[in-house]
Design an enzyme around this catalytic site. Structure first.
Site, PDB file in Angstrom:
ATOM      1  N   ARG A 108      46.281  27.110  45.254  1.00 15.92           N
ATOM      2  CA  ARG A 108      44.774  27.361  45.331  1.00 15.92           C
ATOM      3  C   ARG A 108      44.038  26.317  46.051  1.00 15.92           C
ATOM      4  O   ARG A 108      43.785  25.219  45.342  1.00 15.92           O
ATOM      5  CB  ARG A 108      44.392  27.740  44.039  1.00 15.92           C
ATOM      6  CG  ARG A 108      44.367  29.272  43.787  1.00 15.92           C
ATOM      7  CD  ARG A 108      43.688  29.579  42.365  1.00 15.92           C
ATOM      8  NE  ARG A 108      42.452  29.248  42.240  1.00 15.92           N
ATOM      9  CZ  ARG A 108      41.620  29.777  41.117  1.00 15.92           C
ATOM     10  NH1 ARG A 108      42.248  30.254  40.221  1.00 15.92           N
ATOM     11  NH2 ARG A 108      40.235  29.373  41.131  1.00 15.92           N
TER      12      ARG A 108
ATOM     13  N   LYS B  77      40.555  30.973  30.479  1.00 17.77           N
ATOM     14  CA  LYS B  77      40.539  32.218  30.338  1.00 17.77           C
ATOM     15  C   LYS B  77      41.632  33.077  31.030  1.00 17.77           C
ATOM     16  O   LYS B  77      42.027  34.159  30.080  1.00 17.77           O
ATOM     17  CB  LYS B  77      39.163  32.614  31.242  1.00 17.77           C
ATOM     18  CG  LYS B  77      37.958  31.645  30.991  1.00 17.77           C
ATOM     19  CD  LYS B  77      36.738  32.109  31.707  1.00 17.77           C
ATOM     20  CE  LYS B  77      36.803  31.886  33.280  1.00 17.77           C
ATOM     21  NZ  LYS B  77      36.801  30.460  33.613  1.00 17.77           N
TER      22      LYS B  77
ATOM     23  N   ARG C 286      32.141  23.762  41.702  1.00 18.97           N
ATOM     24  CA  ARG C 286      32.194  24.927  41.032  1.00 18.97           C
ATOM     25  C   ARG C 286      31.880  24.540  39.721  1.00 18.97           C
ATOM     26  O   ARG C 286      31.011  25.704  39.098  1.00 18.97           O
ATOM     27  CB  ARG C 286      33.732  25.291  40.819  1.00 18.97           C
ATOM     28  CG  ARG C 286      34.286  26.078  42.072  1.00 18.97           C
ATOM     29  CD  ARG C 286      35.617  25.768  42.124  1.00 18.97           C
ATOM     30  NE  ARG C 286      36.545  26.516  41.325  1.00 18.97           N
ATOM     31  CZ  ARG C 286      37.675  26.371  40.886  1.00 18.97           C
ATOM     32  NH1 ARG C 286      38.582  25.554  41.781  1.00 18.97           N
ATOM     33  NH2 ARG C 286      38.431  27.013  40.222  1.00 18.97           N
TER      34      ARG C 286
ATOM     35  N   ARG D 127      29.104  35.965  35.932  1.00 18.43           N
ATOM     36  CA  ARG D 127      28.974  34.439  36.560  1.00 18.43           C
ATOM     37  C   ARG D 127      27.496  34.118  36.542  1.00 18.43           C
ATOM     38  O   ARG D 127      27.199  33.155  36.726  1.00 18.43           O
ATOM     39  CB  ARG D 127      29.726  34.059  37.389  1.00 18.43           C
ATOM     40  CG  ARG D 127      31.233  33.474  37.009  1.00 18.43           C
ATOM     41  CD  ARG D 127      31.797  33.251  38.343  1.00 18.43           C
ATOM     42  NE  ARG D 127      32.577  32.023  38.308  1.00 18.43           N
ATOM     43  CZ  ARG D 127      34.090  32.160  38.101  1.00 18.43           C
ATOM     44  NH1 ARG D 127      34.656  33.143  38.050  1.00 18.43           N
ATOM     45  NH2 ARG D 127      34.653  31.407  38.201  1.00 18.43           N
TER      46      ARG D 127
ATOM     47  N   ARG E  36      47.066  22.415  38.145  1.00 19.41           N
ATOM     48  CA  ARG E  36      47.276  24.030  38.675  1.00 19.41           C
ATOM     49  C   ARG E  36      47.366  24.062  40.047  1.00 19.41           C
ATOM     50  O   ARG E  36      47.840  24.830  40.772  1.00 19.41           O
ATOM     51  CB  ARG E  36      46.284  24.744  38.041  1.00 19.41           C
ATOM     52  CG  ARG E  36      46.340  26.228  38.200  1.00 19.41           C
ATOM     53  CD  ARG E  36      45.447  27.042  37.578  1.00 19.41           C
ATOM     54  NE  ARG E  36      43.855  27.021  37.977  1.00 19.41           N
ATOM     55  CZ  ARG E  36      42.931  27.725  37.612  1.00 19.41           C
ATOM     56  NH1 ARG E  36      43.144  28.338  36.467  1.00 19.41           N
ATOM     57  NH2 ARG E  36      41.777  27.804  38.202  1.00 19.41           N
TER      58      ARG E  36
HETATM   59  P1  AMP Z   1      38.213  32.026  39.426  1.00 13.85           P
HETATM   60  O1  AMP Z   1      39.545  32.820  39.802  1.00 13.85           O
HETATM   61  O2  AMP Z   1      37.402  32.850  38.291  1.00 13.85           O
HETATM   62  O3  AMP Z   1      38.275  30.543  39.351  1.00 13.85           O
HETATM   63  O4  AMP Z   1      37.447  32.366  40.712  1.00 13.85           O
HETATM   64  C1  AMP Z   1      37.494  31.757  41.942  1.00 13.85           C
HETATM   65  C2  AMP Z   1      36.413  31.881  42.773  1.00 13.85           C
HETATM   66  O5  AMP Z   1      36.143  33.584  43.078  1.00 13.85           O
HETATM   67  C3  AMP Z   1      35.138  31.500  42.410  1.00 13.85           C
HETATM   68  O6  AMP Z   1      34.930  29.955  42.588  1.00 13.85           O
HETATM   69  C4  AMP Z   1      34.167  32.532  42.963  1.00 13.85           C
HETATM   70  O7  AMP Z   1      33.856  31.839  44.527  1.00 13.85           O
HETATM   71  C5  AMP Z   1      34.753  33.678  43.117  1.00 13.85           C
HETATM   72  N1  AMP Z   1      34.389  34.587  42.107  1.00 13.85           N
HETATM   73  C6  AMP Z   1      35.233  34.924  40.999  1.00 13.85           C
HETATM   74  N2  AMP Z   1      34.634  35.546  39.988  1.00 13.85           N
HETATM   75  C7  AMP Z   1      33.285  35.595  40.463  1.00 13.85           C
HETATM   76  C8  AMP Z   1      31.921  36.295  40.243  1.00 13.85           C
HETATM   77  N3  AMP Z   1      31.839  36.793  38.982  1.00 13.85           N
HETATM   78  N4  AMP Z   1      30.822  36.040  41.088  1.00 13.85           N
HETATM   79  C9  AMP Z   1      30.789  35.589  41.922  1.00 13.85           C
HETATM   80  N5  AMP Z   1      31.847  34.825  42.753  1.00 13.85           N
HETATM   81  C10 AMP Z   1      32.820  34.873  41.770  1.00 13.85           C
END
Ligand code: AMP
Length: 368
Positions: free
Chosen positions: A312, A192, A324, A267, A306
């Site tokens: 991360r 994404k 996740r 989400r 990654r």
């Molecule tokens: P991402 O970089 O999109 O994989 O997001 C990393 C982490 O941020 C996720 O595993 C969640 O803990 C948190 N996070 C990101 N976006 C959301 C969301 N829309 N709702 C809840 N937690 C989020």
């Protein structure tokens, strides 16, 4: 719909309509001037196609010449008009007919009239293919008009937007109300963020990644960052209320955006509903939700790779990654039904070269 630089334009006049207007002017002028061998003076650059078609439609003795003035820059007239190519010098005692592609405010026209005021022409008349009566200042009489048009920015048939679009056979008008708001949907690692980087350039959109905003806040030790950190470290979702408020702030920070890419949001169903309500309060809406499909095993490999470079922690531990995915299956996957219900759900194959996937996404976006 076509795109020139950062703007979208929709069809306004087709070739027949334009040529009908050109030949109407040619006939009217022929009625008045067929025995007088007038000099037609085209105003460059915009009028070159008009002059060409006009002369083909005007079958009586005549001469042709050009002047060049410049006033448009981007979408609005700058008000500064320069003479770039001066009048021909054989015009004393002659009937001159100016051929303009478009008259809007009348500023360029004033400059043209000033140009002729110092000459000894017998008479001069003004013909314009397009005319915007709503904004014309009315200072001078326009003798021949092809078509009256509303005050919309137009391109094509010689007219340009930042020099582009002159070669179009049709005339297009600026599509101001088109806003593209995309949700990029898919499991962690689906690509994404990578695709958003390309799409935001291509479609002039603001990219909002909630994950990136959280990480930025964690890095800077903000209150929000401290709150989110424990959830993110475990691979759990951050509570809706926190995430929704943060997302709304990010949208509010960009009042001039021509659209958004939401990456990692919504989400949960509550987030999707909150997003719909929030956007509709701003007269906006989601245009499409596009999922990037990929198998878990491919995704796990990608995320672990990654994790090695990004550092991360949630990408470095397979258990956290699997958590996740569970969060995704439980809370995020149901959004497919939510957006299908709105007929906004699209899915593309997320496996392949990055550029191929961008093309798959573009196919969906271009059809919106
Ligand atoms: P991402 O970089 O999109 O994989 O997001 C990393 C982490 O941020 C996720 O595993 C969640 O803990 C948190 N996070 C990101 N976006 C959301 C969301 N829309 N709702 C809840 N937690 C989020």
């Amino acid at each position: 719909m076509i795109k020139l630089k950062d703007k979208y334009f929709k069809p306004f006049l087709n070739e027949e309509e334009i040529l009908a207007a050109v030949s109407k002017i040619a006939q009217e002028i022929a009625k008045d001037y067929k025995d007088k061998t007038p000099i037609f003076v085209g105003v460059l650059n915009g009028s070159f196609m008009f002059v060409s078609d006009f002369l083909k439609a005007y079958s009586h003795p005549c001469e042709v010449s050009f002047v060049k003035l410049s006033s448009y820059q981007g979408l609005t007239s700058t008000g500064i008009v320069e003479t770039l190519l001066d009048l021909p010098d054989n015009i004393d005692g002659r009937s001159v007919i100016i051929l303009e592609d478009i008259i809007d405010t009348g500023r360029t026209l004033k400059e043209l009239i000033d140009l002729f005021a110092n000459t000894k022409v017998k008479e001069f008349k003004i013909a314009t293919l397009f005319y915007k009566p709503d904004i014309y200042n009315g200072e001078y009489k326009i003798d021949y008009v092809g078509l009256e048009i509303p005050d919309k920015f137009i391109v094509g048939y010689g007219l340009d937007y930042n020099e582009l679009g002159r070669n179009l056979k049709k005339v297009y008008q600026l599509n101001q109300d088109r806003m593209i708001n995309l949700v990029l949907f898919g499991k962690p690692g689906a690509g994404k963020g990578t695709q958003a980087e390309f799409l935001k350039e291509k479609y002039n959109l603001k990219h909002i990644s909630t994950g990136d905003v959280f990480r930025y806040n964690i890095k800077n030790g903000t209150e929000l960052g401290i709150l989110a950190k424990s959830y993110i470290d475990r691979g759990d979702l951050v509570p809706d209320e926190v995430t929704i408020n943060m997302l709304q702030d990010e949208v509010e920070k960009n009042p001039d955006a021509s659209g958004f890419i939401f990456d990692g949001f919504p989400r949960t169903t509550a987030q999707a509903e909150a997003l719909d309500n929030f956007l509709s309060s701003k007269n906006m809406e989601i245009s499409a939700t596009i999922a990037l499909d990929a198998d878990d095993e491919v995704l796990i490999k990608r995320l672990l790779e990654r994790g090695k470079v990004s550092g991360r922690s949630d990408d470095q531990d397979e258990n956290k990654i699997r958590n996740r995915f569970e969060e995704y299956n439980l809370k995020t996957a149901p959004l497919q039904k939510y957006y299908e219900g709105q007929e906004k759900y699209h899915a593309v194959n997320g496996i392949g070269e990055i550029i191929e996937i961008t093309e798959r996404l573009s196919l969906v976006i271009d059809m919106l």
